[in-house]
Design a protein around this motif. Structure first.
Motif, PDB file in Angstrom:
ATOM      1  N   GLY A 179       0.907  -1.211  -0.009  1.00 34.13           N
ATOM      2  CA  GLY A 179       0.248  -0.166   0.081  1.00 34.13           C
ATOM      3  C   GLY A 179       0.891   1.251   0.018  1.00 34.13           C
ATOM      4  O   GLY A 179       1.884   1.162   0.558  1.00 34.13           O
ATOM      5  N   ARG A 180       0.307   2.304  -0.493  1.00 28.74           N
ATOM      6  CA  ARG A 180       1.178   3.594  -0.798  1.00 28.74           C
ATOM      7  C   ARG A 180       1.447   4.146   0.637  1.00 28.74           C
ATOM      8  O   ARG A 180       2.210   4.922   0.950  1.00 28.74           O
ATOM      9  N   VAL A 181       0.521   3.835   1.852  1.00 34.60           N
ATOM     10  CA  VAL A 181       0.761   4.158   2.989  1.00 34.60           C
ATOM     11  C   VAL A 181       0.993   3.065   3.823  1.00 34.60           C
ATOM     12  O   VAL A 181       0.377   2.245   3.813  1.00 34.60           O
ATOM     13  N   ALA A 182       2.173   3.199   4.736  1.00 36.49           N
ATOM     14  CA  ALA A 182       2.580   2.043   5.467  1.00 36.49           C
ATOM     15  C   ALA A 182       1.762   2.204   6.961  1.00 36.49           C
ATOM     16  O   ALA A 182       0.939   3.137   7.170  1.00 36.49           O
TER      17      ALA A 182
ATOM     18  N   MET B 186       0.206  -5.195   3.000  1.00 33.49           N
ATOM     19  CA  MET B 186       0.267  -4.202   4.087  1.00 33.49           C
ATOM     20  C   MET B 186       1.807  -4.187   4.828  1.00 33.49           C
ATOM     21  O   MET B 186       2.183  -5.084   5.227  1.00 33.49           O
ATOM     22  N   PHE B 187       2.398  -2.791   4.516  1.00 30.52           N
ATOM     23  CA  PHE B 187       3.692  -2.709   4.932  1.00 30.52           C
ATOM     24  C   PHE B 187       3.702  -2.329   6.673  1.00 30.52           C
ATOM     25  O   PHE B 187       3.173  -1.214   6.838  1.00 30.52           O
ATOM     26  N   LEU B 188       3.919  -3.379   7.358  1.00 28.25           N
ATOM     27  CA  LEU B 188       3.724  -2.942   8.863  1.00 28.25           C
ATOM     28  C   LEU B 188       5.251  -3.045   9.481  1.00 28.25           C
ATOM     29  O   LEU B 188       6.284  -3.568   9.050  1.00 28.25           O
TER      30      LEU B 188
ATOM     31  N   ILE C 236       7.421   6.334   1.266  1.00 29.31           N
ATOM     32  CA  ILE C 236       6.326   5.783   1.805  1.00 29.31           C
ATOM     33  C   ILE C 236       6.049   6.213   3.152  1.00 29.31           C
ATOM     34  O   ILE C 236       6.707   5.784   4.116  1.00 29.31           O
ATOM     35  N   PRO C 237       4.921   7.028   3.358  1.00 25.77           N
ATOM     36  CA  PRO C 237       4.749   7.364   4.504  1.00 25.77           C
ATOM     37  C   PRO C 237       4.394   6.340   5.313  1.00 25.77           C
ATOM     38  O   PRO C 237       3.664   5.366   5.259  1.00 25.77           O
TER      39      PRO C 237
END
Length: 321
Positions: A18-21, A56-58, A265-266
């Motif tokens: 996703g564009r936002v982590a 999802m970047f966690l 990536i915020p």
């Protein structure tokens, strides 16, 4: 459903996220941790909002707890055990290799850190990306990468997937700009943590009274009462700009961070499902040149009070940089 996605860099260049982590630190690094089921719902909400095939970047840490131990990872272990269908829908980055509040990037420390992280995570999820939390200036980059002085040098030794730095309207100085430019050139993702100034820019924290006793943010210069008071006019001006676009100030700042480059990536933190979704929606927001300039002009006009410093000894401050 949130549609905006991006690719990671380095050896993870085939991974779409996703564009936002989603940062997990403040779920457990509080005097009173957030209730676990609430944390679980916040994580699930973000994953469920992404397109099929997108992870999802966690972002977690070996030391994300008041005792600097593995409480955050243990929480994640229970999440993956309870919701096994979400294991492969996440890309898990974990920071480690911190001893006595200072980085230790020796081969032994790195190995111990990875083993400790995996032990805390348990059998259901493997680390996707390990990050030495800070550069240990005592250890050559060559030694660290084969078992970071500069991003470019590290990347020549071994492909770097991502570099994590603080980026927000409050923290966007020459060093951040250089790292972002270098990462873009080398095809490396920039994981931009604290895009909301550790929550202050979101407008919910206006004085020390709004934080729990013992909150780690008290260690930071910008969370001194006089500095918070001095920075409130910036938050109020940003809120006005956000209102003119019919978005929240948090979404405005996350969108601004994303606008600093396609590789950026915020990484906002969230422990509520509603806030997770609000953050992800910011990945859909495009700011035009006049809006970007207006935000920059707000910061320039008022000037940010305080710095990024935290309460470390002189020796610890040297190693943390």
């Amino acid at each position: 459903m949130v549609q905006q996605t991006t690719k990671l860099g380095g050896t993870a260049s085939n991974v779409t996220v996703g564009r936002v982590a989603h940062g997990l630190m403040m779920m457990t690094w509080l005097p009173t941790p957030v209730p676990e089921e609430q944390c679980f719902e916040a994580i699930k909400a973000g994953i469920d909002a992404l397109p099929t095939g997108t992870k999802m970047f966690l972002n977690s840490g070996e030391f994300y707890a008041m005792d600097m131990k593995t409480g955050n990872l243990e929480m994640l272990s229970r999440f993956y055990a309870k919701y096994p269908g979400y294991v492969d829908k996440t890309f898990l980055s974990v920071k480690g290799a911190i001893k006595n509040r200072a980085p230790d990037n020796s081969a032994e420390s790195l190995r111990q850190s990875v083993e400790n992280i995996q032990r805390a995570l348990g059998p259901n999820k493997k680390i996707d990306l390990f990050e030495p939390a800070r550069i240990d200036r005592r250890v050559p980059v060559e030694d660290m990468m084969q078992n970071f002085d500069t991003l470019r040098k590290a990347n020549t030794i071994h492909p770097v997937t991502a570099v994590e730095i603080e980026v927000s309207p409050f923290s966007y100085e020459e060093n951040q700009k250089k790292v972002i430019a270098t990462a873009a050139e080398l095809g490396i993702s920039v994981i931009a943590y604290s895009p909301l100034g550790r929550g202050f820019i979101a407008g919910k924290i206006k004085s020390a009274a709004d934080l729990q006793e013992g909150d780690i943010r008290f260690r930071y210069s910008r969370f001194k009462d006089e500095n918070m008071k001095g920075n409130l006019p910036i938050v109020e001006a940003l809120e006005a700009l956000a209102k003119s676009k019919n978005i929240t100030v948090a979404q405005l700042c996350i969108a601004w961070v994303a606008a600093q480059g396609s590789s950026v990536i915020p990484l906002p933190g969230s422990s509520k499902a509603t806030r997770t979704l609000e953050n992800l929606e910011a990945g859909e927001i495009v700011l035009d040149a006049s809006e970007l300039k207006e935000l920059s002009d707000i910061i320039a006009k008022h000037g940010v009070k305080g710095d990024r410093g935290m309460g470390l000894t002189e020796e610890q401050q040297h190693y943390w940089g």
